[in-house]
Motif scaffolding. Structure first.
Motif, PDB file in Angstrom:
ATOM      1  N   MET A 107      30.557  52.945  33.875  1.00  0.00           N
ATOM      2  CA  MET A 107      30.074  53.610  32.692  1.00  0.00           C
ATOM      3  C   MET A 107      28.566  53.423  32.541  1.00  0.00           C
ATOM      4  O   MET A 107      27.864  54.350  32.170  1.00  0.00           O
ATOM      5  CB  MET A 107      30.811  53.071  31.468  1.00  0.00           C
ATOM      6  N   THR A 108      28.096  52.235  32.835  1.00  0.00           N
ATOM      7  CA  THR A 108      26.662  51.962  32.700  1.00  0.00           C
ATOM      8  C   THR A 108      25.852  52.904  33.574  1.00  0.00           C
ATOM      9  O   THR A 108      24.843  53.465  33.134  1.00  0.00           O
ATOM     10  CB  THR A 108      26.348  50.500  33.081  1.00  0.00           C
ATOM     11  N   GLU A 110      26.141  57.247  18.974  1.00  0.00           N
ATOM     12  CA  GLU A 110      25.980  58.405  18.083  1.00  0.00           C
ATOM     13  C   GLU A 110      26.798  59.592  18.575  1.00  0.00           C
ATOM     14  O   GLU A 110      27.423  60.295  17.774  1.00  0.00           O
ATOM     15  CB  GLU A 110      24.502  58.780  17.972  1.00  0.00           C
ATOM     16  N   ARG A 111      26.810  59.822  19.881  1.00  0.00           N
ATOM     17  CA  ARG A 111      27.621  60.917  20.433  1.00  0.00           C
ATOM     18  C   ARG A 111      29.101  60.691  20.144  1.00  0.00           C
ATOM     19  O   ARG A 111      29.828  61.623  19.798  1.00  0.00           O
ATOM     20  CB  ARG A 111      27.423  61.030  21.946  1.00  0.00           C
ATOM     21  N   LEU A 112      29.543  59.461  20.312  1.00  0.00           N
ATOM     22  CA  LEU A 112      30.947  59.148  20.050  1.00  0.00           C
ATOM     23  C   LEU A 112      31.295  59.362  18.578  1.00  0.00           C
ATOM     24  O   LEU A 112      32.371  59.868  18.258  1.00  0.00           O
ATOM     25  CB  LEU A 112      31.255  57.711  20.473  1.00  0.00           C
ATOM     26  N   ALA A 147      37.268  59.853  24.870  1.00  0.00           N
ATOM     27  CA  ALA A 147      36.070  60.097  24.067  1.00  0.00           C
ATOM     28  C   ALA A 147      34.807  59.746  24.848  1.00  0.00           C
ATOM     29  O   ALA A 147      33.821  60.496  24.816  1.00  0.00           O
ATOM     30  CB  ALA A 147      36.131  59.304  22.766  1.00  0.00           C
ATOM     31  N   LEU A 148      34.817  58.627  25.543  1.00  0.00           N
ATOM     32  CA  LEU A 148      33.654  58.249  26.350  1.00  0.00           C
ATOM     33  C   LEU A 148      33.388  59.279  27.440  1.00  0.00           C
ATOM     34  O   LEU A 148      32.239  59.637  27.701  1.00  0.00           O
ATOM     35  CB  LEU A 148      33.865  56.870  26.973  1.00  0.00           C
ATOM     36  N   LEU A 194      29.991  61.482  27.745  1.00  0.00           N
ATOM     37  CA  LEU A 194      29.172  61.403  28.957  1.00  0.00           C
ATOM     38  C   LEU A 194      29.282  62.662  29.815  1.00  0.00           C
ATOM     39  O   LEU A 194      28.676  62.753  30.874  1.00  0.00           O
ATOM     40  CB  LEU A 194      29.578  60.174  29.781  1.00  0.00           C
ATOM     41  N   ASP A 195      30.092  63.619  29.357  1.00  0.00           N
ATOM     42  CA  ASP A 195      30.286  64.890  30.050  1.00  0.00           C
ATOM     43  C   ASP A 195      30.827  64.701  31.467  1.00  0.00           C
ATOM     44  O   ASP A 195      30.314  65.261  32.434  1.00  0.00           O
ATOM     45  CB  ASP A 195      28.981  65.696  30.066  1.00  0.00           C
ATOM     46  N   VAL A 196      31.860  63.861  31.568  1.00  0.00           N
ATOM     47  CA  VAL A 196      32.549  63.636  32.834  1.00  0.00           C
ATOM     48  C   VAL A 196      34.048  63.628  32.563  1.00  0.00           C
ATOM     49  O   VAL A 196      34.478  63.616  31.413  1.00  0.00           O
ATOM     50  CB  VAL A 196      32.141  62.291  33.497  1.00  0.00           C
TER      51      VAL A 196
END
Length: 75
Positions: free
Chosen positions: A1-2, A17-19, A48-49, A53-55
């Protein structure tokens, strides 16, 4: 994820903020714990993550190296 987060030039605050915007808030401290393996993830958090992150969720689970195109980084 990092690696994904940094490739998208997102701070933990920005990802948080996106979450929040998509209805699954996780504080930056919680995200840091996830990145360091100190906190687990529910399936809902994982989805959600991935969206933030658009993946795909699979890309967060699969430890294979991530290859980004110039277009992906610019977005």
């Amino acid at each position: 994820m990092t690696q994904l987060r940094k490739a998208r030039r997102l701070t933990l605050v920005q990802l948080s903020e996106r979450l929040t915007e998509i209805g699954r808030p996780i504080l930056p401290t919680g995200l840091s714990k996830i990145e360091h393996g100190e906190r687990g993830l529910s399936v809902d958090d994982l989805v959600a993550l991935a969206a933030a992150l658009d993946v795909s969720p699979e890309q967060l689970i699969d430890p294979a190296p991530i290859t980004l195109t110039v277009e992906t980084v610019i977005q």
